[in-house]
Enzyme design. Structure first.
Site: not given
Ligand code: SAH
Length: 461
Positions: A22, A43, A228, A251, A273, A304-306, A386
């Site tokens: 190996e 071998p 998140p 934001d 916002k 936040g998020g995507d 939201m």
């Molecule tokens: N682009 C973001 C969403 C933006 S809208 C995404 O993809 O997650 C904002 C909303 O996202 C909030 O009102 C809530 O409903 C949700 N949100 C974002 N972060 C959150 C978290 N850590 N826990 C729960 N809800 C979340």
């Protein structure tokens, strides 16, 4: 320094591996990647090495080790047997003949040792703990793997390709260094990492022809999803861009822990916002992004998020596209995915839900406008972003349109963060649950039979 680090050109050079197991296979693969001509002396051969031999990638010399094997023009020898005596004999013969030798995991019988490698060829990073604690080098390697973008190899290759031209156009070494410094601190490397190498090559050649990289130091905007809120859920790309930005627009969804990871001396602009309380109207944010990039800055728009899920990211980059500004969009984990995993509620499940829909509970002209009849299918999960303020209305409408009043519902606030809160109720019970649980935003509402799984799958107590 116990060992002198160097990089060895082994293209077409004769190398010998003693041993057929190996470890010998691992070493053979590495030497093959470096273009060496390999003979394996043993071998017997394990399966992997047999395959390399049968496809002509290595030569198998069947037999036991014999000092007669160690003779020029051998460049390098690796002893990879599990017999210390053989390793020692290989070492002694190689030393006598002045041939580089390594016995695997046996520094006492090695003239050289092999490092842990991060391979972004032609960029290669080699790490060594001097044979002391190889695990330490491997740990460090894992960290560097995460830190060095995969596209660095492309960047290094491009630099190598343009080396002759840059020497010709900029014969003065100081001018040449200044030129490359400007290129590397601008937006072009990121475009190479994103796969745009051909266009970048053309731009650098054009700049070399006029011997001026100044024009390439244009600003750019990076629209980045930060997930998140839990910093562990950032992408590598997001983190790298956060550590390079000149200015950051963020934001209130971007968590404090995440802002902590932004480059210390980057300028921070809060454009937060909250419902009905916009710190900066969307149009002003769009315009500010354009203005900052036109000033030649690396602008990070952190969301936040995507960025493309209920984030108005599309509007922000439409303005950039119209103004001809370079931009890149980096996905983030959307909060529904974060809440789902961190609350133990799969959004789809063979027994409970075949599809999932993300909707926004945000009002337009005072009303929640949703396609209610589409949201009452019992085998579909609905996630409302939201939606907390309008939750009682949303649940009343769903029930009125035929979704069962006892459909389970989870309200997940601050998903994935240390202060995550999960409240389980039913469609009929949402209004009451919200008043009694004092939910803090941001929060999501997950509606559907999958919520039943929380009792069993929740791993975060
Ligand atoms: N682009 C973001 C969403 C933006 S809208 C995404 O993809 O997650 C904002 C909303 O996202 C909030 O009102 C809530 O409903 C949700 N949100 C974002 N972060 C959150 C978290 N850590 N826990 C729960 N809800 C979340």
């Amino acid at each position: 320094m116990d060992y002198f680090p160097l990089f060895l050109d082994l293209q077409q050079e004769n190398c010998l591996i003693v041993g057929g197991g190996e470890i010998a296979l691992r070493k053979a693969r590495l030497l093959l990647a470096a273009g060496a001509h390999i003979t394996v002396l043993s071998p017997t051969l394990d399966e992997g090495l047999q395959e390399l031999a049968s496809t002509g990638q290595i030569v198998w010399q069947e037999g036991m080790f014999d000092p007669a094997w160690i003779r020029q023009p051998l460049r390098l020898v690796i002893a990879a047997t599990d017999e210390p005596a053989i390793n020692a004999a290989v070492f002694a013969s190689c030393e006598a003949a002045g041939i580089l030798v390594n016995a695997v995991d046996d520094p006492a019988h090695s003239r050289f040792i092999t490092p842990a490698i991060i391979d972004r060829s032609p960029l290669v990073i080699a790490l060594s703990t001097g044979g002391g604690v190889p695990v330490l080098a491997r740990q460090l390697r894992a960290q560097l793997e995460a830190l060095v973008p995969h596209g660095y190899g492309d960047l290094a290759r491009l630099g190598r390709e343009l080396r002759a031209l840059s020497k010709e156009k900029l014969p003065d070494p100081a001018a040449r260094r200044h030129f490359w410094e400007q290129i590397l601190s601008g937006p072009l490397p990121d475009r190479v990492f994103a796969g745009d190498t051909a266009a970048v090559r053309a731009e650098i050649i054009a700049a070399l022809n006029v011997a001026d990289a100044g024009q390439l130091k244009r600003g750019a905007v990076y629209l980045v999803g930060s997930g998140p809120g839990n910093p562990d859920l950032l992408t590598f790309r997001a983190l790298r861009l956060m550590q390079q930005a000149d200015v950051v627009l963020y934001d209130n969804l971007v968590s404090h822990d995440i802002m902590e990871l932004v480059r210390r001396d980057a300028e921070r602009v809060y454009v937060g916002k909250k419902a009905n309380n916009h710190a900066l109207p969307q149009e002003d944010i769009n315009r500010l992004l354009v203005k900052l990039a036109q000033e030649g800055r690396k602008v990070l728009r952190l969301k936040g998020g995507d960025p493309f899920i209920f984030g108005r990211g599309g509007e922000e980059i439409a303005e950039l596209a119209a103004a001809g500004i370079d931009f890149e969009v980096v996905p983030g984990i959307t909060s529904a995915a974060g809440a789902s995993c961190y609350a133990g509620i799969p959004l789809t499940h063979r027994d409970y839900a075949q599809s999932v829909t993300f909707v926004t509970g945000h009002r337009r002209d005072g009303e929640v406008e949703l396609d209610w009849p589409r949201l009452v299918n019992p085998s579909e999960t609905v996630v409302v972003y939201m939606g907390v303020a309008q939750a009682p209305k949303i649940s009343a409408q769903l029930i009125a349109h035929g979704r069962a009043a006892d459909t389970p519902v989870a309200i997940v606030a601050n998903a994935t963060r240390a202060n995550q809160q999960v409240v389980i109720t039913t469609l009929a019970g949402v209004a009451e649950a919200l008043t009694s649980a004092s939910i803090k935003p941001p929060a999501l509402i997950i509606i559907g039979d999958v919520v039943r799984l929380h009792a069993q799958l929740n791993w975060r107590h």
